[in-house]
Design an enzyme around this catalytic site. Structure first.
Site, PDB file in Angstrom:
ATOM      1  CD1 TRP A  95      -2.295  -4.671  -5.309  1.00 40.78           C
ATOM      2  CD2 TRP A  95      -2.564  -5.948  -3.529  1.00 40.78           C
ATOM      3  NE1 TRP A  95      -2.097  -5.751  -5.436  1.00 40.78           N
ATOM      4  CE2 TRP A  95      -2.268  -6.483  -4.374  1.00 40.78           C
ATOM      5  CE3 TRP A  95      -2.065  -6.355  -2.631  1.00 40.78           C
ATOM      6  CZ2 TRP A  95      -1.825  -8.098  -4.592  1.00 40.78           C
ATOM      7  CZ3 TRP A  95      -1.665  -7.737  -2.190  1.00 40.78           C
ATOM      8  CH2 TRP A  95      -1.989  -8.510  -3.247  1.00 40.78           C
ATOM      9  NE  ARG A 153       4.693   1.891  -1.453  1.00 45.77           N
ATOM     10  CZ  ARG A 153       5.776   1.328  -1.358  1.00 45.77           C
ATOM     11  NH1 ARG A 153       6.339   1.253  -1.834  1.00 45.77           N
ATOM     12  NH2 ARG A 153       6.187  -0.380  -0.168  1.00 45.77           N
ATOM     13  CG  HIS A 157      11.093 -31.990 -25.334  1.00 48.42           C
ATOM     14  ND1 HIS A 157      11.821 -32.996 -25.458  1.00 48.42           N
ATOM     15  CD2 HIS A 157      12.123 -31.378 -25.716  1.00 48.42           C
ATOM     16  CE1 HIS A 157      12.334 -33.111 -26.289  1.00 48.42           C
ATOM     17  NE2 HIS A 157      13.583 -32.008 -26.302  1.00 48.42           N
ATOM     18  CE  LYS A 184       8.458  -0.247 -10.110  1.00 51.39           C
ATOM     19  NZ  LYS A 184       7.978  -1.377 -11.702  1.00 51.39           N
ATOM     20  CD  GLU A 230       4.338  -6.977 -15.320  1.00 47.32           C
ATOM     21  OE1 GLU A 230       3.485  -6.883 -14.370  1.00 47.32           O
ATOM     22  OE2 GLU A 230       5.323  -6.753 -15.848  1.00 47.32           O
ATOM     23  CB  CYS A 247      -1.011  -0.193   1.413  1.00 44.14           C
ATOM     24  SG  CYS A 247      -1.452  -1.232   1.924  1.00 44.14           S
ATOM     25  CG  ASN A 278       1.952  -1.596   3.841  1.00 48.42           C
ATOM     26  OD1 ASN A 278       1.544  -2.975   3.327  1.00 48.42           O
ATOM     27  ND2 ASN A 278       2.959  -1.731   2.854  1.00 48.42           N
ATOM     28  N   GLY A 279       0.766  -3.760   5.349  1.00 49.70           N
ATOM     29  CA  GLY A 279       0.551  -5.589   5.720  1.00 49.70           C
ATOM     30  C   GLY A 279      -0.059  -6.391   6.219  1.00 49.70           C
ATOM     31  CD  GLU A 325      11.179  -8.589 -18.152  1.00 45.99           C
ATOM     32  OE1 GLU A 325      10.685  -9.351 -17.996  1.00 45.99           O
ATOM     33  OE2 GLU A 325      10.827  -7.346 -18.464  1.00 45.99           O
ATOM     34  CE  LYS A 331       7.434  -5.743 -17.768  1.00 51.13           C
ATOM     35  NZ  LYS A 331       8.561  -5.798 -16.943  1.00 51.13           N
TER      36      LYS A 331
HETATM   37  O1  M6R Z   1      11.520  -4.545  -6.743  1.00 53.37           O
HETATM   38  P1  M6R Z   1      11.169  -5.496  -7.700  1.00 53.37           P
HETATM   39  O2  M6R Z   1      12.350  -5.606  -8.900  1.00 53.37           O
HETATM   40  O3  M6R Z   1      11.606  -7.008  -6.173  1.00 53.37           O
HETATM   41  O4  M6R Z   1      10.514  -6.497  -7.879  1.00 53.37           O
HETATM   42  C1  M6R Z   1      10.107  -7.660  -8.402  1.00 53.37           C
HETATM   43  C2  M6R Z   1       9.283  -8.148  -8.733  1.00 53.37           C
HETATM   44  O5  M6R Z   1       7.487  -8.018  -7.831  1.00 53.37           O
HETATM   45  C3  M6R Z   1       8.890  -7.176 -10.278  1.00 53.37           C
HETATM   46  O6  M6R Z   1      10.078  -7.723 -11.312  1.00 53.37           O
HETATM   47  C4  M6R Z   1       7.185  -7.801 -11.301  1.00 53.37           C
HETATM   48  O7  M6R Z   1       7.553  -9.238 -11.998  1.00 53.37           O
HETATM   49  C5  M6R Z   1       7.198  -6.250 -12.103  1.00 53.37           C
HETATM   50  N1  M6R Z   1       6.171  -6.289 -12.460  1.00 53.37           N
HETATM   51  C6  M6R Z   1       7.248  -7.126 -14.106  1.00 53.37           C
HETATM   52  O8  M6R Z   1       6.607  -6.053 -14.755  1.00 53.37           O
END
Ligand code: M6R
Length: 602
Positions: free
Chosen positions: A77, A28, A503, A597, A487, A2, A103-104, A480, A484
């Protein structure tokens, strides 16, 4: 996960200052938001005034809230309780004079709540967080003797309540009697900002940039009492006073702004050429020092989540091919079977944009307890993973706000390329490659390439599946790229090691299924094209990303060959495609559903 922002000062527009802070933090957590203010003293009994709403903060205002010089707010969140106005923070106690943001996860909230209900407390939300306001209310009854000791009683009540909570939590409370914010943290991040006659609290230092650059990061089990005149830090267990460890933030407020771009993600994609040139020109002293540590370690484990995990996977290829150093990689959630088996002298390399990812922090703590050295490559200098590490390197991406990580990936890969070459005592080659990647990134962003990717996105916007294949470093690129795309555009995208197609995954390739093929100019070039041919033979629509065209490609996207740094322009192609697919499908690339984030809960 959050966002938290708190203000106490001389300005009577505290609610607006807080709302602006929350807007800077919305990445966040963005399923609901709320602001609470202690109104400027009126006659009669005073209560806290709250505005809170489910949904994104967007263009919300708080003009209807009364003026006040003490206010705080939260972007949520959801963990406990649905996304509703009532479940949004802040939460009040029974009297309306105490408010909490949190937060938590309060793991023992059911027990605490049952006890409080027995004592007559009335709950209005389904959250675990509301328990904290009532708990402080209860303790305050015990500690307040006279109006004069309202402030010490309040901080004592918050301390007692915090120590009753199980789990990893960051809390801030205000009340109408004590002119201060009282915060405590265990696990979830909190940072206090030192102003002039005004002070701040936030979950992320980037939100403080418009106000101050002088901060103190709260450590686990530290408390802060933040008033207009100063900030006092305490040990939340013993009450012992702690001297603030003031740090200077290095980013500027402008770097954290969107400027003329419609979304942070696009701005951050376009930041990459400049950022890479800066990384190539950086002093390599620290990289050399870290390279020496890596060379002499009997075992290296590189760990990261999501995008940072794919950067970790790339490092295992880079260190092997460039420096002939065998390196393992893992996501932190899959590390538990291995972590206790590392031989003495091993190094855990933690990769993280935020430096606050809870899963990674757990692994790092456990490694440290075992005597393993920790090297952190993080973007947020001063973050938890930065402070926990024995060795550090800032990845140098500047503030990244789009939930989809873009420039943090290419920055950390650039640092890993430098490091791999430094391990071979040839850092100059690393610098040359990163400088070439900067040029290749610029090429990848030129208008004709953007137009091509916009067209492809338009053509693919209704597909259900996209396959992305590559080998070696290009396999990390494929993983990766698929992350992208899925997500933010919500199209199912799968990264597959090209050699693994037959496979299993090949069964899903039918007429018209788009297959992105990374055919880099390396030892895997020919065999990757052969795999592309296998997909084409099943009707796959082949989008080739390569340094030269090939007849197997139905669509060809050129990228420059910059050796092992080709991963950088290759990923930029996928970032752009993911972005334009998302725009075509009418979604918000900066705030994808269900994600935030910074993942600060388990
Ligand atoms: O802040 P971090 O790099 O540790 O975060 C890791 C992942 O949560 C972050 O890379 C996440 O997968 C992103 N949404 C990818 O775009």
């Amino acid at each position: 996960m959050c966002g938290i922002f708190g203000y106490i000062g001389k300005q009577k527009t505290a609610p607006t200052i807080v709302l602006d802070g929350l807007k800077a933090l919305e990445y966040r957590g963005y399923d609901s938001w709320g602001v609470a203010v202690v109104p400027v003293q009126q006659s009669g009994k005073q209560t806290i005034v709250v505005k809170k709403k489910a949904g994104k903060i967007g263009n919300a205002t708080v003009t209807e809230l009364p003026s006040g010089t003490l206010a705080f707010g939260h972007t949520r969140w959801a963990t406990h309780g649905g996304v509703t106005d009532i479940n949004a923070h802040p939460h009040l106690d029974c009297t309306g004079t105490i408010a909490v943001i949190h937060n938590g996860i309060v793991e023992n909230y059911e027990t605490l709540k049952a006890g409080l209900i027995k004592k007559g407390h009335r709950f209005v939300s389904e959250t675990d967080s509301e328990v904290i306001a009532h708990l402080v209310e209860e303790y305050l009854k015990r500690f307040t003797v006279s109006a004069r000791d309202a402030a010490p009683a309040f901080s004592k009540a918050v301390q007692a309540a915090f120590n009753d909570l199980d789990g990893l939590n960051a809390i801030i409370l205000i009340n109408t009697q004590a002119d201060e914010m009282v915060a405590a943290r265990n696990g979830s991040p909190l940072v206090v900002g030192f102003g002039n006659g005004e002070n701040f609290l936030a979950s992320d230092p980037a939100a403080l940039l418009p106000h101050t650059k002088q901060v103190h990061y709260l450590e686990d089990n530290e408390m802060a009492v933040v008033s207009r005149g100063g900030i006092h830090i305490f040990d939340a267990k013993t009450g012992r006073r702690i001297r603030p460890r003031k740090q200077q933030l290095t980013w500027t407020a402008k770097e954290a702004e969107k400027g003329t771009f419609p979304y942070f993600m696009l701005k951050e994609i376009f930041d990459q050429p400049g950022m890479l040139s800066e990384i190539a020109a950086e002093s390599t002293q620290q990289a050399m020092l870290l390279a020496h540590e890596l060379n002499t370690a009997p075992r290296i484990y590189i760990v990261g989540s999501g995008t940072s995990g794919y950067a970790a996977r790339s490092a295992s290829y880079l260190f092997a091919t460039v420096a002939q150093k065998l390196t393992n990689w893992s996501s932190p959630t899959e590390m538990h079977h291995h972590i206790d088996l590392l031989p003495p002298g091993s190094i855990i390399v933690a990769l993280s944009q935020s430096g606050e990812t809870m899963d990674l922090m757990e692994v790092v703590k456990r490694a440290k307890n075992n005597g393993t050295k920790v090297m952190s490559l993080v973007n947020v200098v001063g973050s938890s993973l930065w402070r926990m590490a024995d060795l550090t390197l800032p990845i140098g991406a500047g503030p990244e706000k789009g939930v989809a990580s873009t420039k943090a990936f290419t920055a950390v890969v650039a640092q890993l390329i430098l490091m791999a070459h430094a391990m071979k005592n040839d850092v100059k080659t690393g610098q040359r490659l990163v400088a070439s990647a900067a040029k290749a990134a610029k090429e990848a962003l030129k208008p004709e390439r953007i137009d091509q990717l916009k067209r492809i996105a338009h053509e693919l916007k209704a597909v259900e599946h996209i396959f992305v294949i590559g080998k070696g470093l290009s396999y990390s690129t494929a993983l990766e790229s698929a992350l992208k795309i899925k997500e933010i555009s919500y199209i199912h995208a799968e990264g597959v090691a090209a050699g693994e197609l037959k496979h299993g995954p090949l069964a899903l390739v039918t007429k018209g299924v788009p297959c992105i093929v990374y055919a880099a100019n390396d030892m895997h070039y020919q065999s990757t094209l052969a795999n592309a041919m296998e997909m084409k033979a099943r009707g796959g629509y082949i989008i080739g990303v390569s340094h030269k065209p090939d007849e197997v490609f139905d669509e060809y996207i050129p990228v420059s060959d910059v050796g092992e740094a080709t991963i950088i322009p290759n990923v930029i192609v996928a970032q752009l495609l993911a972005y334009y697919l998302t725009i075509e499908r009418g979604f918000d690339p900066d705030m994808p559903r269900n994600l935030a984030k910074s993942v600060t809960v388990k």
